[in-house]
Design an enzyme around this catalytic site. Structure first.
Site, PDB file in Angstrom:
ATOM      1  N   TYR A 438       1.224  -0.979   0.457  1.00  0.00           N
ATOM      2  CA  TYR A 438       0.435   0.441  -0.477  1.00  0.00           C
ATOM      3  C   TYR A 438       0.958   1.534  -0.105  1.00  0.00           C
ATOM      4  CZ  TYR A 438      -0.566  -0.796   5.147  1.00  0.00           C
ATOM      5  OH  TYR A 438       0.150  -0.514   6.646  1.00  0.00           O
ATOM      6  N   GLU A 439       0.409   2.479  -0.529  1.00  0.00           N
ATOM      7  CA  GLU A 439       0.663   3.433   0.018  1.00  0.00           C
ATOM      8  C   GLU A 439       1.723   3.995  -1.645  1.00  0.00           C
ATOM      9  OE1 GLU A 439      -0.434   6.246   0.653  1.00  0.00           O
ATOM     10  OE2 GLU A 439      -1.422   4.992   2.445  1.00  0.00           O
TER      11      GLU A 439
END
Lengths: 596, 310, 249
Positions: A438-439
């Site tokens: 994620y990110e």
């Protein structure tokens, strides 16, 4: 189910000896706070809170994760109370400015506490992390009214915050965002669907403030047509009191995941949900990057944190588990704890040395954030910002990938018992897995590093970094002693590898960009390993001085040896990666799709 | 040299801790006198007079000594202490309450909870929760000492014939008064706080046997009952009995593991117990590696026998 | 009502202390230090009394090295209003501590002194009782409940086998046990505020107190190692060992 104790000794060493606490504390924005006086107390009390409140809920969160009932997410038993305590303890406002009710403390203090929250309970820690990101974004881009109404409550932890970016067809590539925003008086009606929204709904706070990417009716295609909106779960009256439920905004499902079960990952349906424009139209993605950079840095800290947790569990087990005989002992004599076996030592040192390297890098980055944001001299700010920009993808990518490796090694130390859920080692391994995703996945981080950060100044920021590393190499040569001489030699090879790979990337990108991209993750990892070696070498220099002064010999001797282990056993990976990079991407890319 | 031992008693008779303290006094040497301070405490004085090795019993019988309030007892003991080289009392909560007060009135140090006597002025005591032992040498003219009962054998309760002598009471201090006392009920103690834990594993075979075998033993010992995860999963015992990694962590003085193998998750929950006993018919069971006393036997015969024998 | 609370800086309760190999002391040179857990309960109780409107001011006192300031700051972050450090590098034994506290009582005139029933380093369990003797005050020791009334307090004390309730006159010395309350977590804003609260540093000599130790400690050593387990042959032998060797039944 494993216990956690904040590694305060190493944290204090890094902030004081490597990251320059005093320098940060002397910045005009901080000098009235007495940061150096309160640093120890803050870390100790945060460590206590993490160990006694958050850590015991970590296993509960895994086994009894968030649930969706009648459109409302019910958090793990104990989480809501812990969040309340966290907020009342003032921890949510540690870095927020005083005028918003925060303590206005620098990142160099904030980052170690983030490490503690994430090590003690990564699922839980995501809630304040997202809230801090949303707060930061609103602080920079919100209207005065938005700031007055929303920010103090978000800082106080009464309300939470989220970032709603991803859609079914817009993940790593956000240019395809489809959610629509239709003007309706002073507000907008939002329609669309957002997925993978971390802590997108829960029962821990009175309200949840969503920052949502959507398109205005006349918006251009692609990334230049995305605007940012604020959509509260409950509408807010001008005096800040809660009004009606924003009924067009509902959580319609939560994901069943490999890890971080305590954090609800939500699908949010926007059906005429009420939203308010934040900042200027069509500037949404730029504005969102304010919080994305911040979030990426914090995911790097997560990689460090979950590694530390896995290490503590494995270390406790290795000191306790009796199995086999010592190398020199006779069979039939006393069996020993497994920490006495050389291969277990190898694994523990591999974990320990990389964790300490990651910690040093992350806290040094925190210092760059503080100076880049608060130094009175623009040139100094600029220099630190350049270093920071360069290192953001490195720490995000490298630390999250190491998080996978280190927690996996942790499971290995537990042996069969690590594969059994009950010991808790497996949870850390599963929880760690998301950080590299994620990110922005590791691939995205590598593309940012190789395709943007490296080339935008023709490699200048990286060459400056390499020059700094050479300075440490020189100091090692002058300092004397067998350990430092060995570290100098291995660091020298590491820097050479970094330099060689950097030159290749710079030389190749113009004519063969796909080859550079194919090698970009290798390059990111190489940069990470050498940065780690650079920081461990700095630590070794300090440790040797402290040892000579008779200061805490047990700690400083361990630090010196750990730095030497890192140099001898971890840094050579850089040379191998350089060879791979210089071989180029041809074999990576040569097969036709059908040949797979 | 002469030693004054302060009796722990209930007015009717002296408590066993007093006998352990007399033994400690004997190791110092010299005459041993016992002070019985209380109200209507003649019975206690008479039992004190019979303790072997005691030459005199002092009795302070007055209303202000009922319930041994520190503010009233301490001046009495401090007054009497002038005639002795040592004042010893058992390290019970009652004596720990007033002995430091005595020491301060005498302007001397107290030596707390000694576990050995090296000489008349040198003693051994535990510090850091028993993780370190230290030798303490006193230069004070009167040594005020509390004695850890479990470190000294009890002196014979019979065989002595000490003279019993009344002493003048000191006045009521008027600072404090006793209101009431509530003694802990003797139902089964809470698992994590129990002094003794009896724990069962899957070898018990059924819910009925688990309770039939363990409860009488636990009742007799005043012990809490624990179980392994395997026994809980098999439905022999409720969830809150579980000792181990995912259950409760216990560290009682005595842990008796019955019909359990000693899986590492279980050991994590009880390995800090002071004394570990294992009863298992499989002599290779890992529990025997950590137990102080192992009995290789069929639990269905050994446990009833044990219950009967204690 | 003004309260004086004594807090001691000790090795953190999580540290497993061993003696130095040369026997000159415990090996704690670089160990993590914290507030004595019993004293934490004492501070918490004082703060609750203040929050309940029964206490007006809380003065936290510690004695020893300069580093004890950190312990006082923690007490102030929990809610004490100001602090006093009696700075000395002397080895302080309970009688000396009680004498220093007596001098501070004369200076501050509190209506009660609260402290832990014992410190987890020397495990003495003496200071409070000694202080009460020196002041000629009532004492309430090993408290698991405290009710402060007008000129008196009702105290519930943890005694062998149960609980005892006494009524004591104020001023008094109160020593607390762990079950009295659960100390709060320190809040971040209060850490910042504590830094600004007044902290007075004085020397034992300023108070005219002689703090020389009365006991000479030597030969610090680890207790005998747990003996390797044995197998017993019969239930009778097991019972005999438990009774006479282990002495646990």
């Amino acid at each position: 189910m494993t216990v956690y104790a904040a590694p305060l000794r190493d944290m204090k060493f890094v902030i004081k000896e490597l990251a320059g606490l005093e320098e940060v504390a002397a910045l005009p924005d901080y000098q009235d706070l007495g940061v150096t006086d309160v640093a120890d107390a803050i870390l100790e009390e945060a460590g206590k809170f993490a160990a006694e409140v958050l850590a015991p809920l970590n296993w509960t969160g895994d086994q009894d994760g968030a649930r969706l009932e009648n459109g409302q997410v019910i958090s793990t038993p104990g989480f809501a109370d812990a969040y309340k305590q966290f907020a009342e303890g003032g921890w949510n406002g540690l870095g927020a400015p005083a005028e918003l009710g925060g303590q206005g403390l620098p990142e160099i203090i904030n980052t170690p506490t983030y490490e503690m929250w994430n090590a003690s309970n990564m699922s839980f820690a995501l809630a304040p992390l997202l809230c801090a990101g949303a707060t930061e974004c609103l602080k920079h881009h919100g209207t005065e009214e938005q700031k007055t109404v929303y920010l103090p409550r978000m800082v106080a932890g009464e309300w939470a915050g989220t970032m709603d970016l991803t859609e079914p067809a817009a993940g790593s590539d956000l240019s395809n965002v489809k959610t629509r925003a239709t003007p309706a008086g002073d507000r907008y009606l939002l329609n669309g669907q957002k997925i993978f929204i971390t802590w997108g709904d829960h029962d821990m706070t009175d309200n949840i403030i969503h920052l949502v990417l959507a398109r205005l009716p006349d918006a251009p295609e692609g990334v230049k047509g995305i605007s940012l909106f604020l959509a509260p779960k409950f509408l807010v009256n001008p005096d800040g009191s809660l009004g009606a439920r924003n009924s067009g905004l509902t959580c319609i499902s939560i994901e069943h995941k490999l890890g971080i079960h305590g954090s609800a990952t939500c699908t949010l349906a926007y059906e005429d949900a009420i939203g308010y424009l934040v900042g200027k139209p069509n500037q949404g993605l730029m504005q969102m990057f304010t919080m994305m950079n911040e979030a990426r840095l914090k995911v790097g800290v997560q990689g460090l944190a979950i590694s530390e947790r896995g290490y503590q569990a494995a270390l406790a087990y290795a000191k306790e588990r009796v199995q086999g005989y010592p190398m020199k002992g006779a069979r039939g004599g006393d069996r020993v704890t497994i920490i006495n076996h050389p291969d277990i030592r190898r694994m523990l040192m591999t974990m320990k040395s990389q964790i300490e390297a990651m910690r040093a890098l992350n806290y040094v980055i925190a210092m760059h954030m503080d100076i880049a944001g608060h130094h009175p001299d623009p040139a100094t700010r600029k220099a630190h910002q350049a270093r920071l920009d360069l290192l953001i993808p490195v720490t995000k990518g490298w630390c999250s990938e190491l998080g996978n490796e280190v927690t996996s090694t942790g499971v290995q130390i537990f042996g069969g018992m690590g594969f059994v859920e009950e010991t808790g080692a497996a949870q850390h391994y599963r929880d760690a897995r998301i950080a590299a995703i994620y990110e922005g996945t590791t691939g995205i981080q590598a593309a940012d590093l190789a395709g943007r950060k490296l080339v935008m100044d023709k490699g200048q920021a990286m060459l400056d970094l390499i020059a700094d590393m050479h300075k440490v190499e020189e100091q090692l040569g002058k300092a004397g002693g067998d350990d430092l001489a060995v570290i100098e030699a291995f660091l020298g090879q590491g820097i050479e590898a970094l330099n060689g790979a950097t030159q290749w990337m710079l030389a190749t990108i113009a004519q063969d960009a796909s080859s550079v991209m194919a090698m970009s993750v290798n390059y990111l990892m190489l940069v990470g390993y050498v940065c780690g070696g650079w920081q461990m070498a700095r630590a070794a220099l300090v440790a040797q001085q402290k040892l000579a002064a008779g200061d805490d010999p047990e700690f400083h001797e361990a630090k010196l040896i750990t730095a030497r282990f890192y140099a001898e056993q971890i840094l050579p990976k850089a040379t191998a990666l350089m060879s791979a990079i210089k071989a180029g991407g041809r074999s990576t890319l040569a097969l036709a799709e059908g040949q797979f | 040299m002469s030693v004054l031992v302060i009796a722990e008693h209930d007015n009717a008779s002296i408590k066993k801790a007093t006998l352990n303290t007399v033994t400690a006094a004997g190791k110092i040497g010299g005459d041993i006198h016992i002070l019985v301070a209380g109200k209507d405490c003649d019975g206690a004085a008479q039992t004190a007079a019979k303790v072997a090795g005691v030459s005199k019993v002092l009795v302070a019988d007055a209303p202000q000594y009922n319930h041994e309030l520190a503010e009233n007892i301490a001046p009495l003991v401090a007054k009497l202490a002038a005639g002795y080289s040592h004042v010893l009392a058992p390290a019970t909560t009652m004596c720990k309450n007033f002995m430091p007060r005595v020491a301060a009135l005498l302007d001397v140090a107290q030596i707390s909870e000694i576990i050995a006597v090296e000489s008349a002025d040198t003693f051994v005591r535990p510090i850091y929760a028993g993780n370190v032992l230290v030798t303490a040498k006193s230069s004070d003219p009167i040594k005020v000492i509390t004695v850890r009962g479990t470190s000294f054998d009890a002196a014979p309760a019979e065989g002595g014939s000490a003279a019993v002598e009344a002493v003048d009471p000191t006045p009521e201090a008027g600072l404090s008064s006793y209101v009431s006392q509530e003694l802990t009920k003797s139902e089964r103690p809470e698992l994590t706080a129990a002094r003794i834990v009896v724990s069962g594993g899957r070898a018990l075979g059924s819910y009925e046997e688990f309770h039939k075998q363990l409860e009488p033993l636990a009742d007799k010992l005043g012990a809490a009952i624990g179980a392994t995860r395997a026994a809980v999963d098999a439905g022999y015992a409720p969830n809150d009995y579980q000792v181990g990694q995912t259950g409760k962590v216990v560290a009682p003085e005595l842990y008796i593991g019955i019909g359990l193998s000693g899986a590492i998750q279980h050991l994590a929950g009880m390995k800090d117990s002071k004394v570990i006993v294992a009863i298992n018919k499989d002599e290779e069971a890992p529990i025997f590696q950590v137990s102080d006393y192992g009995l290789v036997a069929d639990l269905f015969t050994a446990v009833p026998e044990l219950t009967k024998a204690i | 009502m003004k309260l004086l609370v004594a807090v001691k800086r000790v090795v953190d309760y999580n540290v497993n202390v061993r003696s130095k190999s040369d026997g000159t002391g415990p090996d704690i040179a670089n160990a993590k230090m914290s507030m004595n857990p019993f004293d934490e309960v004492a501070i918490e109780e004082a703060v609750r009394l203040k929050e309940a409107g029964k206490a007006t001011e809380i003065v936290a006192v510690s004695m020893g090295l300069k580093a004890c300031e950190e312990t006082i700051r923690t007490a102030m972050a929990m809610g004490a209003d100001r602090g006093i450090l009696v700075e000395t590098d002397a080895q302080l034994q309970p009688l000396a501590v009680a004498k220093v506290l007596k001098a501070l009582v004369a200076k501050e005139q509190p209506q009660a002194v609260l402290l832990g029933k014992q410190a987890i380093d020397d495990d003495c369990n003496q200071t409070g009782q000694m202080l009460a003797a020196l002041l000629g005050w009532a004492q309430g020791t090993f408290l698991s409940k405290l009710e402060v009334g007008d000129g008196k307090a009702i105290v519930i004390r943890e005694v062998d086998g149960g609980l005892e309730t006494d009524e004591i006159k104020l001023p008094a010395v109160l020593t607390v046990d762990l079950r009295l309350n659960e100390p709060r977590f320190v809040k971040l804003p209060n850490i910042m505020k504590a830094k600004k609260k007044p902290l007075e540093v004085i020397k034992p000599a300023d108070l005219g107190v002689d703090v020389d130790p009365r006991l000479a400690y030597s030969n610090f050593r680890d207790p005998p190692k747990r003996q390797a387990g044995i197998k017993v042959k019969t239930v009778a032998e097991l019972v005999e060992k438990l009774k006479n060797e282990a002495k646990v039944i």
